[in-house]
Design an enzyme around this catalytic site. Sequence first.
Site, mmCIF file in Angstrom:
data_model
loop_
_atom_site.group_PDB
_atom_site.id
_atom_site.type_symbol
_atom_site.label_atom_id
_atom_site.label_comp_id
_atom_site.label_asym_id
_atom_site.label_seq_id
_atom_site.Cartn_x
_atom_site.Cartn_y
_atom_site.Cartn_z
ATOM 1 N NE ARG A 154 -4.106 -2.061 0.581
ATOM 2 C CZ ARG A 154 -5.182 -2.018 1.857
ATOM 3 N NH1 ARG A 154 -4.977 -0.227 1.783
ATOM 4 N NH2 ARG A 154 -6.084 -2.727 2.045
ATOM 5 N NE ARG B 171 3.565 4.944 6.145
ATOM 6 C CZ ARG B 171 2.291 4.167 6.412
ATOM 7 N NH1 ARG B 171 1.941 4.668 8.019
ATOM 8 N NH2 ARG B 171 0.765 5.290 5.816
ATOM 9 C CG ASP C 40 -5.746 3.350 10.554
ATOM 10 O OD1 ASP C 40 -5.890 2.046 11.527
ATOM 11 O OD2 ASP C 40 -5.757 3.711 9.375
ATOM 12 C CE LYS D 139 -7.580 9.975 6.076
ATOM 13 N NZ LYS D 139 -6.259 9.326 4.628
ATOM 14 C CD GLU D 140 -9.911 7.280 8.561
ATOM 15 O OE1 GLU D 140 -9.278 8.546 8.290
ATOM 16 O OE2 GLU D 140 -9.132 6.328 8.522
ATOM 17 C CG HIS E 136 -12.376 -0.914 3.479
ATOM 18 N ND1 HIS E 136 -10.675 -1.167 3.462
ATOM 19 C CD2 HIS E 136 -12.060 -1.814 3.702
ATOM 20 C CE1 HIS E 136 -10.297 -2.223 4.153
ATOM 21 N NE2 HIS E 136 -11.242 -2.927 4.441
ATOM 22 C CD GLN F 285 -7.745 7.340 1.934
ATOM 23 O OE1 GLN F 285 -7.505 7.630 2.095
ATOM 24 N NE2 GLN F 285 -7.136 5.560 3.160
ATOM 25 C CB THR G 104 -8.226 1.789 -1.300
ATOM 26 O OG1 THR G 104 -10.086 1.186 -0.635
ATOM 27 C CG2 THR G 104 -9.108 1.428 -2.546
ATOM 28 N N GLY G 105 -8.052 -1.362 -0.143
ATOM 29 C CA GLY G 105 -9.276 -2.406 0.600
ATOM 30 C C GLY G 105 -10.026 -2.869 0.171
HETATM 31 C C1 GLC Z 1 -6.612 3.417 5.926
HETATM 32 C C2 GLC Z 1 -5.705 2.223 6.518
HETATM 33 C C3 GLC Z 1 -7.008 0.850 7.072
HETATM 34 C C4 GLC Z 1 -7.780 1.629 7.635
HETATM 35 C C5 GLC Z 1 -8.693 2.481 6.562
HETATM 36 C C6 GLC Z 1 -9.788 3.544 7.864
HETATM 37 O O1 GLC Z 1 -7.255 2.710 5.301
HETATM 38 O O2 GLC Z 1 -4.212 1.333 5.296
HETATM 39 O O3 GLC Z 1 -5.755 0.447 7.750
HETATM 40 O O4 GLC Z 1 -8.455 0.617 7.932
HETATM 41 O O5 GLC Z 1 -7.589 4.005 6.621
HETATM 42 O O6 GLC Z 1 -9.159 3.863 9.005
#
Ligand code: GLC
Length: 829
Positions: free
Chosen positions: A355, A365, A514, A662-663, A670, A716, A735-736
Amino acid sequence: MRYGFFDTDADEYVIDRPDVPVSWTNYLGTKNMCTVLSHHGGGYSYYKSSQYGRISRFRQNGVPLDRPGHYVYLRDDADGDYWSASWQPVGKPFVEPGEEPDAAAGPGAKGRWTTRHGMGYTRFRSEYRGIDTEQTVFIPLDDDVEVWDVRVTNTSDRVRELTVASYVEFSFHTITIDNQNLQMSLYASGSSYADGIIEYDFYYEPWTFHYVASSETPSSYDSLRDNFIGPYRTETNPVAVERGAGSNQSATTQNHCGSLQHKVVLQPGETKRLVYLLGYGSRDEAGRAMQAKYSDVASAEPPALPAVDLEFQRLRDYWHAKQDKLRIRTPHEGMNTMINSWTLLQAETCVVWSRFASFVEVGGRNGLGYRDTAQDVMSVIHSNPTKTRQRILELLRAQTEQGYGLHLFDPKAFDPDAEQLPDVPSPTIVPTPNVADLIHGLEDTCSDDHLWLVPSVVEYVKETGDLAFLDLEVPFAQGTPATVYEHLRRALEFSAEQVGPNGVALGLRADWNDCLNLGGGETSLVTFLHAWAIRAFLEICEHRRAAGDASASEDVERWTAELDRIRGVADAELWDGRWWIRGYTRDGVKIGSAANDEGKIFLEHQAWPVIAGITSQERGEASMDSVRELLGSEYGSHLNWPAFTKVDDTVGFVTRVYPGIKENAAIFSHPNAWPIIAEALLGRGDEAVQFYDSILPFNQNDNIEVRGAEPYAYVQFLYGRDHEWFGKAQNPWLTGTAGWMYTAVTKYVLGVRLALDGLVVDPSIPADWDGFDVRREWRGAVYEIEVRNPEHVSHGVASVTVDGVAHEPGTPIPAAPAGSTVNVVVTLG
Ligand code: GLC
C-alpha cells in the site's frame, strides 16, 4: 464531463482527452520491479521496495503534478519542432475526438493524443504533424527491466528526418536520502556510458546499479540531468531535445538521467521500431544481456522484434489466465468490466505491491499493514495463490505469541531466509533495529488486525484444498514455533481476552477505523468481526473433528460457546433500535447511537452481524435500511453521520478531522463493500446491487468534473456531503475496497463461493435479471455455471443440475477431478 472510455474487449481504459486535471495511473510489474505510471508518462519505478529500491525519481506533490516520468521525445530535424509521445511533458495542442484540426494554427499544428491503460502495460499514442508514435511501456514477467516499445510511423507524403530521445531521471535508491539528504545523494552516485548503455551506480554500494539501454546504437546521450534539461528549463523544453543532440557527458557526481538519442529517417508510410530499456542491475551483468535480448530484429518491414513481442504476449497471457479463473457475464455492463479486469487488477496490485507506492503514498514507508494485507489476500487466492501463500506466511510470522499482529511490519525482519546484503557502514547513520524492538506492546496494538487473518487462511484452504497447511509450523514474531491452526486459535483467544465491562471487545489503539481510538472503551465492530472469525475457524474445527481429531472437538465446544456469548451481548447491548451502536467510550458513553448528537450512526460495523450470522433477518434488514437512509448518497455511503465537529479524545482522532473528509463522514470506500454482502445474505439482491452501483467508479465515467480520479479504480475516499467537494474522489488504487468489492460481487451477489468440501452457488441478484453466467476454475477443474431466473426473483435456488444430473439445492457441489469441465445449471425461483 468525460476524458475517456472503457474498451472492454481489449481490457483497456482509453483516455482520449489528455488534459485530465489529475493523474490517472496504472501499475506495471508482476514480480520484482514496479512502475506507477500516469496517463502522461509521469511516475516512477522501483525494485522490490519503494523505500529502498527506487530506480526513477518522482517529485511528489509537484507542480506540474506528475513529473518527471518515463518519456519519449520526438524532434522534426527539418524545422526543430518537438513533442512527446505522451501529451506531456511537452504538451503541444490537441484536438478532441471528432474535432477538426485548427487550420488557422498551421497545418497539423494540433495533434491527437491517446493513452491506453491495460493490464500490466500502458500505451501512449500521438498523431502529430504526420508522425504517428506509439510508446508501449511494460515490465516483462521474468526480466527486471521496463521495456518501452516505440513505433514511429511517417503518415505524411514526404521523407522525414527525426530525432527520438528517451528520458528518465534516476533516483537515489533510498527515498528518504533522495528527498532529505542531498549531501549523500548528490555525491554518492554516478553515471557512465559505454556501448550504448548508461549505467547509474552507487560507488559505495557495488551491488546496486540501474541502467538505460536501447535496441540501436544511439547518436548521442545524456546521463547528467542538468545537461539534458538545461538551465531555467524543465522537462517541457529540454535543451538537449531542442538541440537534437545530447551532451555526451557523464560524471561521478550530481543528478543523473537516462537519455539516449537516435536519428531516424522515415520514408512516407514507413514505420521504425526502437526499444528503450530501463533496468535494474549493472551494465555488465544485466544491461548487455537485456540489450541483446530486446534488440533482436527478425525483419525490418514490417518491423518485428520477436523478444519484445513474445514478452508482451506472455504478459497478456499471464493476465488472461488470471481473468479466466473467474469470468462473469451478467446483464450489468459495469460489473462485468470492473470485475473481469479492473477490480481484479487493483486487488492484485494491493497484494503484490502493498500500500505504499502511489502518487499519494510516495513510497517513504515500507512493508505490510497487518489488517490491510490480511484482508487483501482473501480476494485473490484464486488468481494468485502463490503470492497469497507468501503473504499469509509473512502475516503469521508477524503475529505475536499473545495472538495480536504487528500493525506495520517489514516481512524481511522476521524472515530467516531474507536476502542479507553486505553491511557497508554509511555516513548516514540509521540504527540497526533489534527484532525484539520491533514487537510492540498492547498500547500500539489494534483490536482487529489479527482477526482478518483467520477467515483469509480458511479461504486459502478452501481454494487450494491444502488442509495440511493448517499443520505447518510457522514461528510467532518472538520466534516460538506453532502450527498455523494454533496461530488462528491464538488470534481468537486474544480477542476473547480483550473484552471490556459490557462484554464487548476493547477498542485498544484502533480497530478497522484508524481514527476511532477507544483504548479501554469498547468496539462492537471487533466483537462482530470476532464472531465472523470464529465461524470461519469452526468450519475447520468441525472438519477436523469429523476426521477424528479429539482436540478439535474441544475447540468446537469452546468456540461455539464464545459465539453464543457474543450473540447474547450483541442482542442485549448493541442494538440501538434501528441500527447497531459503534461501541462505548472508556467512560461508558455510547458511540454511534441515536442518543448521540454527533456520530449517531457509523457504517463500518452495520453489516457484520449479518455476515457473522449472529442476528435476525429483521435486524439485518433494519440496519441496512438505516444505512441507506442516513448514510447513503449518489456517490456511496458515508462513514458516519452527523460529522463530528467537537473534539472528543475519548472517541478519537476522528473528532479532529475536517467534516466530510476521510474517517469523519466522508464516503470511505472500503466499508461500502460490506452492506453489499449483508444485503446479498439477506436475500435482497436489488438492494445489494444498488449499494454496489452507488460507488462503482465505472458509473462516474461521464462525471469527472465531480469525481476527478480515474473511473477504473476505487479510491480510498470521496468527500462527504458536509464538504463543498462532495463526490470528489481521492487516493486511488491502494485501498482494500477493490478486494472486498471483488468478493462482494463474486461470492455474494453472484453467490459463487466455496465450502471446504465443495462449491456453492447461492445468488442474490436484481429481480429483473434473466440470469447470468460464471466461469470458475477451481482446483484444476472448470465450472461453467449458468444461472437462470425465469421467475424474476432475487434469491432462492429452485433447482440445480450438475452435468445434467439433478443436485440437491443448498448442498455444495463436490470438487471435480483436475482437468474436467463441469456444467452447472442453477434455476432460481
Ligand atoms: C486506511 C488504512 C486502513 C484503515 C482505514 C480506515 O485505509 O490503510 O488500515 O482500515 O484507513 O481507517
